[in-house]
Design a protein around this motif. Structure first.
Motif, short mmCIF file in Angstrom:
data_model
loop_
_atom_site.label_atom_id
_atom_site.label_comp_id
_atom_site.label_asym_id
_atom_site.label_seq_id
_atom_site.Cartn_x
_atom_site.Cartn_y
_atom_site.Cartn_z
N SER A 77 -28.50 -16.35 13.27
CA SER A 77 -29.35 -15.17 13.32
C SER A 77 -28.63 -13.99 13.95
O SER A 77 -28.83 -12.84 13.55
N VAL A 78 -27.80 -14.29 14.95
CA VAL A 78 -27.04 -13.23 15.61
C VAL A 78 -26.17 -12.49 14.61
O VAL A 78 -26.21 -11.27 14.48
N SER A 131 -29.45 -22.18 14.32
CA SER A 131 -30.18 -20.96 13.96
C SER A 131 -29.92 -19.79 14.91
O SER A 131 -29.85 -18.64 14.44
N PRO A 132 -29.79 -19.97 16.26
CA PRO A 132 -29.56 -18.79 17.10
C PRO A 132 -28.31 -18.03 16.73
O PRO A 132 -28.31 -16.80 16.64
N THR A 179 -33.19 -16.55 22.09
CA THR A 179 -33.30 -15.79 20.85
C THR A 179 -31.93 -15.23 20.47
O THR A 179 -30.98 -15.27 21.26
N TYR A 180 -31.86 -14.68 19.27
CA TYR A 180 -30.58 -14.17 18.80
C TYR A 180 -30.09 -12.99 19.63
O TYR A 180 -28.89 -12.82 19.83
N GLU A 198 -28.07 -10.72 11.80
CA GLU A 198 -28.75 -9.51 12.23
C GLU A 198 -27.79 -8.37 12.48
O GLU A 198 -28.04 -7.22 12.15
#
Length: 634
Positions: free
Chosen positions: A257-258, A253-254, A223-224, A261
């Motif tokens: 997203s990091v 995407s990971p 996950t991120y 976010e």
């Protein structure tokens, strides 16, 4: 014949007949005042020597220089039949003993241990190899009795080398002002790994240096917050969180997203580092107040962006265009050839025999590999391609299909060249991206009017380039990086924008003037100097500031008007050099961290499963950093 046989055959006598080491040589021929002999100790290599009939000094020098220890075995039993009968056997024993003495003198246990260590680390092998009977027998046979070290010794040596590598790397990074990192996640054989490399430019030689920082196993779902925690931990572990200019990642995407976010809301920090509260869950443990996460600015991989243009925008334009059916029919035959050349031995043999080449199977994520494979097929003559298709039982290429492939190779050659350029490491900088993308668009548009099949596709790719690289073209950092690269300067900009860019460079350069740092006198306290400066009045500082600003602008304009394209010309412009170091430390792609994963074969094999995650990471980092750091085992 030896010396005794020479005497019995009636040939002229020489000083060798009474020499005690004559059994090491075999008589061959007379040559005036000299004789030609062959050294028996040099066998199986034929070594003919010439010596005087009245002296053996040349032969004695040969023995002393080449065959150490042979003087301990003189022929003192001349004429005995037992010596003649056992001559060959004694020489064989002597050669064997001499070989063992030489090996024992020049091959030590420490040298053997060092070679075994390099063998294990270089190929990332299981430590259990050291205990295999065949390996132990091999080492004993090659070293005449020396032994292979055990696993415990190897563990110790790996730990020592890893500690020294980490200390030396932290020392180098401690003296470096600007650092760029690349990060990626790789999954193979049901295992996921997080890798990170760092890169910097030597301030003296302007050469790029690279090192691997992490190769950690990821457990559970990726996950991120997991990725963000890894990035933060590695930056903090090497004490570079305030030096990292940019972290380069792919468009997965990971990573997106990091940074989406935890993107910084403001740019108050000069180092572009964001401080974020209430993210302690990232760092394994219960949430605690006051925990901070350091994340630098993200830079998307330029080569991955180009590959996305090919994988998505190109295929979409092809599927909607009039040449859709032709494209699919042609590529179906091409991939059929690739598949049979890869999976069938008859296909490999046919490609080697007919085309004198090995066809590379295209990779899904590397379009330039596919391009090179198509280029090889186009290079075949019509007869060779027809024969290859017949041998592989693939439908023959039609003339229109061959014309399509030839235009494909010609039109997209600039795109393949740009991808190779971005995936370089030593001579690739962030300042290379904008000129490369602009040149790519120009070269594609130049071919648009002369193409038969790819006119609409070129329009679609040009629009995709504008959209996907829009953020880069608007980036002030990327513009400064390009302007401070001597190969490009401001030649890529419109004339109306150059004056404004000069002002931007002057503003940035004035903030990092390398001449503003002066050495203080060690005999005076800095606080005393400050109090004296506050007491005495020196008048307005505005004239000095204006003078300094004029000096910066003069340097910038002189640099802009220059014509040199090598980095050496930056030595004449110290402020521009500092800007180059700051903004061009960034790499345009994640190719280095991808090489870390794909270095010499698959990431994880059955043999490497015997290694723990900790030692597997240490081996990978030692191998990657072997060229940068001088690591020797004790």
């Amino acid at each position: 014949m030896d010396a005794d046989q020479q005497e019995s055959s009636g040939e002229s006598k020489s000083a060798m007949h009474t020499w005690r080491f004559r059994h090491h040589f075999t008589y061959k021929a007379d040559q005036g005042k000299n004789i030609i002999v062959q050294c028996n100790l040099c066998l199986p290599r034929v070594n003919l020597l010439s010596t005087s009939k009245t002296s053996t000094s040349n032969l004695k020098k040969h023995l002393d220089r080449t065959h150490l220890g042979c003087e301990a075995c003189p022929d003192v039993k001349r004429g005995r039949k037992k010596e003649e009968h056992n001559g060959e056997e004694s020489r064989h024993c002597q050669l064997k003993k001499l070989k063992a003495e030489i090996i024992s003198k020049y091959t030590t246990q420490a040298k053997v241990d060092e070679l075994i260590y390099d063998f294990i680390v270089e190929d990332c092998l299981s430590f259990y190899v050291l205990e295999q009977p065949g390996f132990m027998k091999l080492i004993s046979g090659l070293t005449e009795g020396l032994k292979s070290m055990d696993r415990v010794t190897l563990f110790t040596k790996v730990d020592q080398s890893y500690s020294r590598m980490r200390e030396e790397l932290m020392t180098r990074l401690g003296s470096t002002q600007y650092v760029c990192t690349t990060a990626d996640v790789w999954t193979a054989n049901n295992r996921s790994f997080f890798g990170m490399t760092c890169h910097w430019i030597d301030s003296v030689s302007l050469e790029r240096k690279s090192a691997a920082l992490g190769f950690a196993r990821l457990q559970g779902k990726i996950t991120y917050d997991t990725v963000a925690g890894r990035i933060h931990d590695i930056h903090v572990a090497f004490n570079i969180e305030s030096k990292v200019q940019i972290t380069v990642t792919d468009n997965g995407s990971p990573f997106m997203s990091v940074f989406k976010e935890f993107a910084p809301d403001s740019q108050d920090s000069d180092d572009d580092i964001g401080f974020y509260e209430n993210v302690s869950s990232v760092l394994e443990g219960e949430p605690e107040k006051g925990t901070f996460l350091f994340l630098p600015t993200v830079q998307r991989c330029a080569s991955h962006t180009l590959e996305q243009i090919v994988a998505q925008d190109f295929w979409q334009a092809v599927s909607q265009g009039p040449m859709c059916q032709l494209h699919y029919n042609t590529m179906a035959k091409v991939f059929s050839i690739f598949s049979k050349c890869h999976h069938l031995q008859v296909g490999m043999d046919a490609a080697e025999e007919i085309g004198k080449m090995a066809l590379v199977v295209p990779s899904v994520i590397r379009w330039n590999v596919e391009y090179c494979a198509v280029q090889k097929i186009v290079s075949l003559t019509e007869r060779e391609l027809t024969e290859l298709c017949a041998r592989l039982e693939v439908p023959r290429m039609q003339p229109e299909e061959m014309a399509f492939l030839k235009e494909y190779v010609t039109v997209f050659h600039p795109l393949a060249f740009a991808l190779e350029l971005f995936q370089a490491e030593q001579k690739c900088y962030l300042g290379l991206v904008i000129p490369t993308v602009l040149s790519l668009k120009n070269k594609l548009n130049e071919q648009k009017d002369t193409t038969t099949y790819f006119g609409e596709v070129i329009n679609a790719i040009a629009m995709a380039i504008d959209v996907r690289f829009l953020e880069l073209f608007a980036s002030t950092e990327a513009k400064i990086a390009t302007a401070t690269t001597p190969q490009f300067r401001l030649w890529w900009m419109a004339a109306s924008e150059r004056e404004e860019m000069c002002s931007v460079l002057a503003t940035e350069a004035s903030q990092m003037d390398p001449c503003s740092v002066t050495e203080e006198s060690p005999s005076r306290d800095p606080s005393t100097i400050k109090s004296e400066d506050d007491f005495f009045s020196y008048g307005s500082v505005k004239p000095y500031a204006q003078t300094q600003q004029r000096g910066v602008m003069e340097e910038i304009r002189k640099y802009i008007e220059g014509t040199g394209k090598s980095l050496e010309c930056l030595q004449d412009f110290p402020r521009v050099k500092q800007l180059f170091l700051k903004y061009n430390t960034t790499l345009p792609s994640t190719a280095p961290v991808q090489r870390l994963f794909s270095q010499k074969g698959n990431l994880v094999t059955s043999q490497r499963n015997f290694l723990t995650d900790d030692y597997f990471e240490r081996i990978q980092l030692l191998r990657y950093n072997s060229n940068l750091l001088s690591l020797t085992i004790e």
